[in-house]
Enzyme design. Sequence first.
Site, mmCIF file in Angstrom:
data_model
loop_
_atom_site.group_PDB
_atom_site.id
_atom_site.type_symbol
_atom_site.label_atom_id
_atom_site.label_comp_id
_atom_site.label_asym_id
_atom_site.label_seq_id
_atom_site.Cartn_x
_atom_site.Cartn_y
_atom_site.Cartn_z
ATOM 1 C CG ASP A 64 33.089 100.061 -57.276
ATOM 2 O OD1 ASP A 64 34.065 100.444 -57.948
ATOM 3 O OD2 ASP A 64 33.052 98.972 -56.658
ATOM 4 C CG HIS A 65 33.229 98.491 -61.334
ATOM 5 N ND1 HIS A 65 34.273 98.390 -62.220
ATOM 6 C CD2 HIS A 65 33.715 98.052 -60.141
ATOM 7 C CE1 HIS A 65 35.333 97.896 -61.595
ATOM 8 N NE2 HIS A 65 35.027 97.700 -60.325
ATOM 9 C CG ASP A 95 34.653 99.542 -65.840
ATOM 10 O OD1 ASP A 95 35.424 99.629 -66.817
ATOM 11 O OD2 ASP A 95 34.605 98.555 -65.093
ATOM 12 C CD GLU A 144 38.916 99.314 -64.993
ATOM 13 O OE1 GLU A 144 38.115 99.595 -64.091
ATOM 14 O OE2 GLU A 144 39.245 98.152 -65.265
ATOM 15 N N GLY A 160 37.268 89.966 -56.558
ATOM 16 C CA GLY A 160 36.734 88.770 -55.915
ATOM 17 C C GLY A 160 37.713 88.113 -54.956
ATOM 18 C CB SER A 181 40.201 91.889 -51.280
ATOM 19 O OG SER A 181 39.123 92.729 -50.913
ATOM 20 C CG ASN A 199 38.331 100.532 -55.706
ATOM 21 O OD1 ASN A 199 38.716 101.616 -55.278
ATOM 22 N ND2 ASN A 199 37.575 100.419 -56.776
HETATM 23 O O1 G3H Z 1 34.121 95.518 -58.156
HETATM 24 C C1 G3H Z 1 33.062 95.036 -57.748
HETATM 25 C C2 G3H Z 1 32.640 95.250 -56.339
HETATM 26 O O2 G3H Z 1 33.234 94.310 -55.497
HETATM 27 C C3 G3H Z 1 31.135 95.279 -56.242
HETATM 28 O O3 G3H Z 1 30.554 94.017 -56.233
HETATM 29 O O4 G3H Z 1 28.587 94.240 -57.771
HETATM 30 O O5 G3H Z 1 28.684 92.409 -56.083
HETATM 31 O O6 G3H Z 1 28.298 94.765 -55.371
HETATM 32 P P1 G3H Z 1 28.946 93.856 -56.372
HETATM 33 P P1 13P Z 2 38.037 93.214 -54.271
HETATM 34 O O1 13P Z 2 37.098 92.197 -54.857
HETATM 35 O O2 13P Z 2 39.447 92.769 -54.386
HETATM 36 O O3 13P Z 2 37.678 93.580 -52.886
HETATM 37 O O4 13P Z 2 37.920 94.542 -55.174
HETATM 38 C C1 13P Z 2 36.862 95.437 -54.984
HETATM 39 C C2 13P Z 2 36.774 96.465 -56.055
HETATM 40 O O5 13P Z 2 37.640 96.636 -56.881
HETATM 41 C C3 13P Z 2 35.564 97.292 -56.088
HETATM 42 O O6 13P Z 2 35.543 98.124 -57.200
HETATM 43 ZN ZN ZN Z 3 36.458 97.271 -58.946
#
Ligand code: G3H
Ligand code: 13P
Ligand code: ZN
Length: 330
Positions: free
Chosen positions: A93-94, A115, A145, A190, A235, A275
Site C-alpha cells: 500500500d502506498h 504512489d 495513482e 484517516g 473508511s 481501501n
Molecule cells: O493509507 C494509509 C494506510 O492507512 C496505512 O497507514 O502508514 O499508518 O500504516 P500506516
Molecule cells: P482509511 O484511512 O479511510 O481507512 O483509508 C485507508 C487507505 O486508503 C489505505 O491505503
Molecule cells: Zn491509501
Amino acid sequence: MVSYKELGLANTREMFAKAIKGGYAVPAYNFNNLEQLQAIIQACVETKSPVILQVSKGARDYANINLLRNMAKGASEYAKELGCEIPIALHLDHGDSFETCKDCIDNGFSSVMIDGSHHSYEENIALTRKVVEYAHAYDVTVEGELGVLAGIEDEVSAEHSTYTRPSEVIDFVSKTGVDSLAISIGTSHGANKFKPEQCTRNAEGILIPPPLRFDILEEIEKKLPGFPIVLHGSSSVPQQYVKMINQYGGKLKDSVGIPEEQLRKASKSAVCKINIDSDGRLAMTATIRKILSEKPGEFDPRKYLGPARDALKEMYKEKNINVLGSAGNA
Ligand code: G3H
Ligand code: 13P
Ligand code: ZN
C-alpha cells in the site's frame, strides 16, 4: 527471490476482471499484526469473498517483511483449513519508491502500489512505468495513482486534495501500463476526513460529509471503459466505535467517514478495490478500551485482543455483504 505463487497467493488481475463484471469491489484491508489478519481471513472465508491483504510502509517497519510474507502464506493455508479457498493478494500500500516496490516483489508480494501522486505528472509516469516493467516480469500487478487525497498517506500529509483530472487518465494508463488506477474523488485518509465546516449536520447533530464526485468517476469510466479503478480513504468511521472510544477515556473529535451508501454505489461501477484501514483501528481500539476499563484487573492480552479481533471480523463481514458486495464472489 520468493514468488507469491509459491505462497498460495494471487495477483489482482482476475479478481478485478470478475469484480467489474459482477458489480462489486474487492476489499483491501490493511494489517499489521496477527489478530487483524485472523479477523480479515475469517470474515472473508465466512462471506466467501476475495481479499487483498494490504501492507503499508509503516506496517513493514512495524512488523518486518519476512514475518508479513510468512503470515500471508499462513493466511492462505488457514483459509483452506477453514474450508474455503478464497483468492488472496498480498499488496504493498502506498509504495513510495522503485526500491520499496522491488523489495516487496522480491519478497512474495503479488501486487504493489507505486504512489507517485505527489510528484509532477511526468515524474509520476516515469516512476510508475519503471515499477510496471519490473513487476510485470514477475506477473505482479501494479496500482498507480493520479490526483491527491487529503489526509495522511504514511508520512506524507496533504492539506488539500486535488481531484483526478479525467483528461489525463488515458495518457497515464497507456504510458505506464498500470493494471489499476487509484483516483481522487473526495475520499480522504484517516478518521478525521473532513473539517466540520466542510460538512452539514443532520437532525441528530451528526456531521454529514460532502458527497463523492461521481461525475468525475463517470467521466473516467467513459475514458477507460472496463478499467479497474481504486478508492483509497474509504473508511466509514462507524459512530458507535467513535462514541465507545470517547466513552472509555479516548478523545476523538469530529471523526467523520465516507457514508456506506456512497461506497455501495461506487462498488457497482468500475471501482473494484476499496481501501479500508481506519475503521479496523477504531473497532479494535474501542473494544480494547471498553474491556480494559470494565476489567481493570485483566492483563492477559488474549482477553482483550481476542474480543477486538471478533469485533473486527464482524465489521468486515458486514462490509463484504452490505457495502462492497464482494460476499459470495470468491
Ligand atoms: O493509507 C494509509 C494506510 O492507512 C496505512 O497507514 O502508514 O499508518 O500504516 P500506516
Ligand atoms: P482509511 O484511512 O479511510 O481507512 O483509508 C485507508 C487507505 O486508503 C489505505 O491505503
Ligand atoms: Zn491509501
